[in-house]
Design a protein around this motif. Structure first.
Motif, mmCIF file in Angstrom:
data_model
loop_
_atom_site.group_PDB
_atom_site.id
_atom_site.type_symbol
_atom_site.label_atom_id
_atom_site.label_comp_id
_atom_site.label_asym_id
_atom_site.label_seq_id
_atom_site.Cartn_x
_atom_site.Cartn_y
_atom_site.Cartn_z
ATOM 1 N N TYR A 59 33.084 21.315 25.748
ATOM 2 C CA TYR A 59 32.496 22.540 26.463
ATOM 3 C C TYR A 59 33.900 22.990 27.488
ATOM 4 C CZ TYR A 59 28.474 21.780 23.122
ATOM 5 O OH TYR A 59 27.305 21.207 22.099
ATOM 6 N N ALA A 60 33.602 23.709 27.987
ATOM 7 C CA ALA A 60 34.006 24.242 29.183
ATOM 8 C C ALA A 60 32.945 23.669 30.207
ATOM 9 C CB ALA A 60 33.779 25.904 29.648
ATOM 10 N N ASP A 61 33.706 23.200 30.993
ATOM 11 C CA ASP A 61 32.675 22.884 32.591
ATOM 12 C C ASP A 61 31.591 23.629 32.839
ATOM 13 O OD1 ASP A 61 35.073 21.578 34.309
ATOM 14 O OD2 ASP A 61 34.215 20.543 32.475
ATOM 15 N N SER A 62 32.312 24.902 32.638
ATOM 16 C CA SER A 62 31.273 25.858 33.134
ATOM 17 C C SER A 62 29.477 26.301 32.075
ATOM 18 C CB SER A 62 31.570 27.508 33.458
ATOM 19 O OG SER A 62 32.148 27.816 31.677
ATOM 20 N N VAL A 63 29.443 25.211 30.838
ATOM 21 C CA VAL A 63 28.362 26.004 30.344
ATOM 22 C C VAL A 63 28.009 24.531 29.952
ATOM 23 C CG1 VAL A 63 29.611 27.562 28.688
ATOM 24 C CG2 VAL A 63 30.214 25.499 27.892
ATOM 25 N N LYS A 64 28.337 23.306 30.984
ATOM 26 C CA LYS A 64 27.791 21.744 29.631
ATOM 27 C C LYS A 64 26.522 22.154 30.331
ATOM 28 C CE LYS A 64 32.279 19.292 29.962
ATOM 29 N NZ LYS A 64 33.218 17.892 30.403
ATOM 30 N N GLY A 65 25.330 20.905 29.670
ATOM 31 C CA GLY A 65 24.362 21.245 29.916
ATOM 32 C C GLY A 65 23.247 22.810 29.466
ATOM 33 N N ARG A 66 23.800 23.817 28.997
ATOM 34 C CA ARG A 66 23.421 24.324 28.653
ATOM 35 C C ARG A 66 23.501 25.488 27.284
ATOM 36 N NH1 ARG A 66 24.694 29.366 31.510
ATOM 37 N NH2 ARG A 66 27.105 29.093 31.714
ATOM 38 N N PHE A 67 24.659 24.890 27.034
ATOM 39 C CA PHE A 67 25.109 25.753 25.653
ATOM 40 C C PHE A 67 25.536 24.653 24.633
ATOM 41 C CE2 PHE A 67 27.170 29.612 26.891
ATOM 42 C CZ PHE A 67 27.251 29.916 27.612
ATOM 43 N N THR A 68 24.679 24.679 23.113
ATOM 44 C CA THR A 68 25.449 23.525 22.684
ATOM 45 C C THR A 68 25.489 24.160 21.284
ATOM 46 O OG1 THR A 68 23.412 22.161 23.102
ATOM 47 C CG2 THR A 68 23.774 21.737 20.908
ATOM 48 N N ILE A 69 26.762 23.178 20.698
ATOM 49 C CA ILE A 69 27.788 24.019 19.801
ATOM 50 C C ILE A 69 27.117 23.131 18.444
ATOM 51 C CG2 ILE A 69 29.899 22.855 19.340
ATOM 52 C CD1 ILE A 69 31.311 24.778 18.815
ATOM 53 N N SER A 70 27.121 23.435 17.352
ATOM 54 C CA SER A 70 26.353 22.636 15.640
ATOM 55 C C SER A 70 27.271 23.276 15.198
ATOM 56 C CB SER A 70 25.267 22.524 16.191
ATOM 57 O OG SER A 70 24.357 23.769 15.441
ATOM 58 N N ARG A 71 27.041 22.829 13.854
ATOM 59 C CA ARG A 71 27.670 23.585 12.345
ATOM 60 C C ARG A 71 26.804 23.239 11.263
ATOM 61 N NH1 ARG A 71 34.094 21.015 12.267
ATOM 62 N NH2 ARG A 71 33.747 22.579 10.180
ATOM 63 N N ASP A 72 27.169 23.781 9.718
ATOM 64 C CA ASP A 72 26.449 23.989 9.224
ATOM 65 C C ASP A 72 27.557 23.984 8.140
ATOM 66 O OD1 ASP A 72 24.823 23.425 6.098
ATOM 67 O OD2 ASP A 72 23.117 25.046 7.567
ATOM 68 N N ASN A 73 27.844 23.419 7.588
ATOM 69 C CA ASN A 73 28.901 23.222 6.199
ATOM 70 C C ASN A 73 28.746 23.602 5.388
ATOM 71 O OD1 ASN A 73 31.037 21.894 8.469
ATOM 72 N ND2 ASN A 73 30.746 19.683 7.331
ATOM 73 N N ALA A 74 27.213 23.754 5.111
ATOM 74 C CA ALA A 74 26.732 23.907 4.027
ATOM 75 C C ALA A 74 26.517 25.708 3.527
ATOM 76 C CB ALA A 74 25.586 23.677 3.321
ATOM 77 N N LYS A 75 26.818 25.715 4.700
ATOM 78 C CA LYS A 75 26.583 27.632 5.029
ATOM 79 C C LYS A 75 27.753 27.726 5.624
ATOM 80 C CE LYS A 75 21.417 27.270 5.768
ATOM 81 N NZ LYS A 75 20.231 27.943 6.382
ATOM 82 N N ASN A 76 29.113 26.938 5.718
ATOM 83 C CA ASN A 76 29.595 27.189 6.493
ATOM 84 C C ASN A 76 29.463 28.126 7.909
ATOM 85 O OD1 ASN A 76 30.735 28.095 3.101
ATOM 86 N ND2 ASN A 76 31.474 26.388 4.417
ATOM 87 N N THR A 77 28.615 28.041 8.236
ATOM 88 C CA THR A 77 28.490 28.313 9.526
ATOM 89 C C THR A 77 28.941 27.753 11.063
ATOM 90 O OG1 THR A 77 27.020 29.582 8.526
ATOM 91 C CG2 THR A 77 27.224 29.813 10.671
ATOM 92 N N VAL A 78 29.144 28.350 11.892
ATOM 93 C CA VAL A 78 28.867 27.735 13.453
ATOM 94 C C VAL A 78 27.802 28.333 14.218
ATOM 95 C CG1 VAL A 78 31.037 28.430 14.401
ATOM 96 C CG2 VAL A 78 30.181 26.223 14.776
ATOM 97 N N TYR A 79 27.253 27.555 14.997
ATOM 98 C CA TYR A 79 26.460 28.264 16.512
ATOM 99 C C TYR A 79 26.555 28.144 17.433
ATOM 100 C CZ TYR A 79 23.300 28.478 11.584
ATOM 101 O OH TYR A 79 23.273 28.096 10.321
#
Length: 118
Positions: A59-79
């Motif tokens: 994560y960029a320092d500016s977003v740590k603690g506020r943003f969360t990235i995740s993925r669902d490989n079955a849906k080929n999707t990242v959030y």
């Protein structure tokens, strides 16, 4: 050919939340890193967050603690879950897919606008 389609952008007040989605379609890769970048007016495009096939995140320092990235490989999707949004987060957010391994392939989405009002 890989196609990436972002969704979930919009207008939100400071302190609010948004959830971005990026759906990948087309060629299948054995393992990929996916990430979110953003570009604000007058600024260079910058990394916001990335997640590898092994689910290691950065994560960029500016977003740590506020943003969360995740993925669902079955849906080929990242959030990208964005909480406690600030006006400084206003930008066009782009999804990027990078193949892992010896072959280096990169694909970009068209972007989705995120606007945070004060």
């Amino acid at each position: 050919q890989v196609q990436l389609v972002e969704s979930g952008g919009g207008l939100v007040q400071a302190g609010g939340s948004l959830r971005l989605s990026c759906a990948a379609s087309g060629s299948i890769f054995s393992s990929v890193t996916m990430g979110w970048y953003r570009q604000a007016p007058g600024k260079q495009r910058e990394l916001v967050a990335a997640i590898t096939s092994g689910t290691r995140t950065n994560y960029a320092d500016s977003v740590k603690g506020r943003f969360t990235i995740s993925r669902d490989n079955a849906k080929n999707t990242v959030y990208l879950q964005m909480n406690s949004l600030k006006p400084e987060d206003t930008a066009v957010y782009y999804c990027r897919l990078d193949s892992e391994g010896v072959r280096s392939l990169r694909f970009w989405g068209q972007g989705t606008q995120v606007t945070v009002s004060s």
